[in-house]
Design an enzyme around this catalytic site. Structure first.
Site: not given
Length: 183
Positions: A113-115
């Site tokens: 995801c936003h990792g």
């Protein structure tokens, strides 16, 4: 229970705002495969997980802070998403340095995801192919990475996925990559 990760210790780097399912599902996958998952965060105590970025979910006890964490103590790293979680982490020099240490040591890393914002901040995406949540893709391109829109992408020990819908494939891929990595 599988024993693919028996004897392996996996760091999960997260802080307040982590998307709960992106923390709990990979952690459970590591544990089902016989590995040990360790929650690394900015401060001692607990972190507040979220559902869909805005709804408070459960809290999770921190096992070790980034100031005391050392990549040499782990076999692999997981970077869950949620928008505020990686945004806070990428502003912490020690968190960014820890991510970089895993890459320098050639240890596998999985980000969802936003990792991948942390990967961008650590300057480790140049020349790699990965995926992420759509709003992170321009940052990846600007940092020299190639972005594809796939459920899971594996590039030299780096496992990435787009969002919580990809968790089954992400978890399967990270367990496989972590098991195949040199110990």
């Amino acid at each position: 229970m599988s024993e693919q990760l028996r004897g392996r210790t996996v760091a999960i780097l997260a802080t307040d705002g982590v998307e709960q399912v992106e923390l709990t599902e990979p952690k459970a996958a590591v544990e089902r495969a016989g590995g040990k998952a360790v929650l690394v965060s900015l401060e001692d105590g607990e972190i507040q997980a979220m559902n869909a970025d805005v709804n408070p979910a459960d809290t999770f006890a921190v096992d070790v802070t980034v100031d005391r964490a050392d990549a040499d103590d782990f076999d692999a790293l997981i970077l869950p998403g949620g928008t505020t979680n990686p945004d806070k982490l990428r502003q912490n020099d020690r968190a960014v340095s820890l991510v970089n240490d895993f890459f320098e040591a050639g240890k596998p890393v999985a980000a969802i995801c936003h990792g991948p914002w942390l990967l961008v901040e650590a300057d480790v995406v140049r020349g790699r192919t990965l995926t992420s949540y759509p709003s992170v893709r321009t940052d990846i391109r600007n940092a020299g990475g190639t972005v594809v829109d796939k459920e899971v992408v594996i590039d030299g020990g780096l496992v990435t996925s787009r969002n919580p819908d990809d968790l089954p494939a992400f978890c399967e891929a990270l367990v496989r990559e972590f098991a195949e990595a040199r110990s």
